[in-house]
Write an enzyme that holds these catalytic residues in place. Structure first.
Site, mmCIF file in Angstrom:
data_model
loop_
_atom_site.group_PDB
_atom_site.id
_atom_site.type_symbol
_atom_site.label_atom_id
_atom_site.label_comp_id
_atom_site.label_asym_id
_atom_site.label_seq_id
_atom_site.Cartn_x
_atom_site.Cartn_y
_atom_site.Cartn_z
ATOM 1 N N GLU A 114 0.347 -5.157 -3.805
ATOM 2 C CA GLU A 114 1.303 -6.017 -3.097
ATOM 3 C C GLU A 114 0.849 -7.462 -3.283
ATOM 4 O OE1 GLU A 114 1.733 -4.916 1.017
ATOM 5 O OE2 GLU A 114 1.914 -2.783 0.566
ATOM 6 N N GLU A 132 -2.600 1.236 3.397
ATOM 7 C CA GLU A 132 -3.540 0.310 4.043
ATOM 8 C C GLU A 132 -4.323 0.933 5.191
ATOM 9 O OE1 GLU A 132 -1.481 -3.350 5.029
ATOM 10 O OE2 GLU A 132 -1.804 -4.107 3.017
HETATM 11 C C1 GAL Z 1 1.105 -5.100 4.036
HETATM 12 C C2 GAL Z 1 1.790 -3.760 4.113
HETATM 13 C C3 GAL Z 1 3.261 -3.839 3.763
HETATM 14 C C4 GAL Z 1 3.897 -5.017 4.439
HETATM 15 C C5 GAL Z 1 3.153 -6.262 4.056
HETATM 16 C C6 GAL Z 1 3.724 -7.523 4.655
HETATM 17 O O1 GAL Z 1 0.038 -5.167 4.914
HETATM 18 O O2 GAL Z 1 1.175 -2.803 3.289
HETATM 19 O O3 GAL Z 1 3.901 -2.648 4.151
HETATM 20 O O4 GAL Z 1 3.867 -4.823 5.821
HETATM 21 O O5 GAL Z 1 1.829 -6.168 4.493
HETATM 22 O O6 GAL Z 1 2.990 -8.660 4.272
#
Ligand code: GAL
Length: 635
Positions: free
Chosen positions: A315, A144
């Site tokens: 994610e 990110e």
């Molecule tokens: C994203 C990140 C992850 C985790 C997640 C939590 O921004 O890539 O590592 O922190 O958020 O929602």
């Protein structure tokens, strides 16, 4: 290619004894992918030059033996303490000149040469070790870029690199002075060595200076990422990706994406609704457990373009998160809906973040597919449902949409640099139009600003794109599509000057923006026939037919042939009228959708999604709350 599912796993967080069982459960759930490694530097290299590969070799073997494919992340978003001790000035510096510190993540400055070489070294070690590992089927660089406001750094390293960047762009300092208009307020320089960063000035710095710094800051991200990609590629044939975010515009994602095979992004619909969408309080309540009906879709379409057609959700929110102002649980069915929505927009894979909720450290209250005690959490069962549905679903498919919407990061910086009023922001403008097309049931392709080939599009819109090269103007004028421009399209030259003849100076469109005003939120200007100008109002002069006018008879949009220039940022009612007018002219079918229902066509299916917390009726039939209808399309 089959649509697939996956998850994000941190073997270093869990006792070795449970890895096999975890892997077996992932496979039994129907997952294909498991992303690992992206924060594990302190366990891979606990001290400089001392590597501990045994655990990672073992983890990859365990996951691979269970039939899973590994996405291996480079761990550069979390340099361990010893790296930061070695380079005490590697931290990014904020606008007030304060360095950021150790103790979370993303604590580095993209311009720091020592950290860049440290990053290349660790990536080289990892890529050499796992580049030919049969279980490593994809890569992720870092994690990110841009998260936690980390693209722009006012460090000494950035200042030196910025001067070099300016030197190579302008050649000599007199040319820079001329291009930026530095005669204004006696800001002229004698040497590149005198040029500082545009922070800590008494009042606003020269917008040309700030815009140059924004472009430079983006280029630093591109170069940093490319350094990693080049190393991985020398050792591996597996595709390389990065996980982008929602509404992050500080770097040019198209430029970063150009160097990799796949774009991925991290989709947290409930977190975004509270913190990034800009929804009204009423909609925040209505969609609190479902998320905004357009925000995820916008990014799916954006990252499909960034990935040149290939993209994933790396994610996916599986339950409550921990980082938004409020963190409700998704309405039952939404995890499934979000997953199908990604597939409807052409995703190859959707991976849930994370496998198991961590009982320690910063994200204790972030749901996983499993609870900390390894019992399945509600999101698990929805992932399972999708896995079963995927068994007989068609392959990944995308059909060209009738509407193309250009998204230009350079324009986002221009609007940041000179908003001309509170709350004006390029993303919000483009997103408002995107939503209006979606309310009409129209599928959209987001296009890169470097696109010059518009064949097959019936409408192409390029709102707010402040710098428009002549060849783009030409390509749009020749495209045969209905072209929608404004407000602020072609409003500046490359160095942030107002061009003369006045903008938009468009081929075959005799329109000039003679003056512009921005409005308080409580003084909209009514448009004759319905809707209003929300906040941005350009006064237009010129010959062509006026398509919309204010109640007082001033032109809001002018049209010549197939080109429409709309000088105003409209409210939803006005943008709905604009979309209706354009789709009618272009011969695009529109739908009458209930609030919160959205439609998306792939090459083979039409999807209907109900983002409401209640059942609705639509043309496809009854849609329960959080329901999805998939219809086969025969084209
Ligand atoms: C994203 C990140 C992850 C985790 C997640 C939590 O921004 O890539 O590592 O922190 O958020 O929602």
């Amino acid at each position: 290619m089959k649509r697939t599912l996956g998850t994000c796993y941190y073997p270093e967080h869990w006792p070795r004894q449970i890895w096999e069982e975890d892997a077996a459960r992932m496979a039994a759930l129907g997952l294909t992918w498991v992303r690992i490694g992206e924060f594990a530097w302190s366990r891979i290299e606990p001290a400089e030059g001392q590597f501990d590969w045994a655990w990672l070799d073992d983890a990859i073997e365990v996951l691979g033996a269970a039939g899973l494919k590994v996405v291996l992340g480079t761990p550069t978003a979390t340099p361990p303490r010893w790296v930061c001790d070695k380079y005490s000035d590697m931290f990014a510096v904020d606008v007030d000149g304060k360095p950021r510190g150790f103790g979370s993540r993303r604590h580095y400055c993209f311009s720091h040469a020592g950290y860049l070489s440290e990053s290349k070294r660790i990536v080289e070690e990892i890529a050499r070790r796992y580049g030919r590992n049969p279980h490593v089927a994809a890569w992720q660089t870092d994690n990110e870029y841009g998260c936690h406001d980390t693209v722009i750094s006012y460090s000494d390293a950035a200042r030196l690199a910025f001067r070099d960047w300016l030197h190579s762009r302008y050649g000599d300092v007199a040319a820079l002075n001329e291009a930026w208009g530095n005669v204004f307020w006696s800001m002229e320089y004698d040497d590149f060595e005198q040029i500082g960063l545009p922070n800590l000035t008494v009042t606003e710095p020269n917008p040309a200076h700030v815009q140059a710094f924004r472009r430079f800051s983006s280029d630093q991200v591109v170069a940093y990422n490319k350094a990693q990609v080049d190393i991985i590629r020398a050792h591996s044939d597996a595709p390389i990706s990065h996980n982008y975010m929602g509404r992050i515009t500080e770097f040019d994602h198209f430029a970063v994406g150009a160097d990799m095979e796949i774009a991925t992004w991290d989709s947290y619909p409930l977190g975004f609704l509270e913190d990034r969408v800009g929804a009204t309080p009423e909609d925040q309540r209505h969609f609190a457990r479902q998320g905004d009906p357009d925000f995820q879709a916008f990014h799916h379409d954006l990252y499909r373009a960034v990935g040149k057609g290939r993209w994933w959700v790396m994610e996916q929110q599986p339950g409550p998160v921990n980082w938004a102002p409020y963190n409700p649980a998704p309405l039952p069915g939404m995890v499934r809906l979000w997953t199908w929505e990604a597939f409807a927009h052409g995703a190859e894979a959707v991976c849930y973040f994370r496998w198991r909720q961590a009982p320690f450290a910063q994200e204790q209250l972030h749901a996983g597919l499993l609870r900390p005690d390894s019992i399945a959490a509600p999101g698990y069962f929805e992932a399972e449902e999708v896995a079963e549905e995927l068994a007989d679903a068609p392959d990944v498919s995308h059909a060209q949409a009738p509407v193309g919407l250009i998204f230009d990061y350079d324009a986002a910086w221009s609007w940041d640099v000179q908003p001309q009023g509170e709350g004006f922001d390029y993303f919000a403008l483009v997103f408002d139009l995107y939503r209006a097309f979606r309310r009409a049931g129209v599928s959209i392709d987001i296009l890169s600003p470097h696109e010059r080939q518009f064949d097959g599009y019936k409408i192409v819109a390029a709102l707010g794109m402040m710098v428009m090269p002549d060849d783009l103007k030409r390509a749009l004028a020749d495209s045969g599509a209905e072209v929608l421009l404004g407000p602020r399209s072609a409003a500046r030259d490359q160095d942030f000057n107002i061009p003369v003849p006045l903008p938009p100076a468009w081929p075959e469109l005799d329109v000039a923006v003679s003056r512009l005003e921005t409005l308080r939120p409580d003084m909209p200007i009514p448009v004759a026939g319905g809707g209003a100008i929300k906040n941005w109002f350009e006064h237009l002069e010129g010959g062509p037919e006026s398509v919309f006018e204010t109640d007082a008879g001033m032109p809001v949009a002018l049209r010549s042939g197939k080109t429409t220039y709309c000088g105003s940022w409209g409210d939803d009612a006005f943008f709905d009228r604009l979309v209706k007018d354009l789709t009618q002219r272009a011969g695009i079918d529109v739908l009458n959708l209930p609030k919160g229902v959205r439609v998306r066509d792939t090459g083979t299916e039409r999807f209907w999604f109900n983002h409401n917390p209640h059942d609705v009726k639509c043309d496809a039939g009854d849609l329960p709350a959080a329901g999805v209808i998939r219809e086969a399309l025969t084209r």
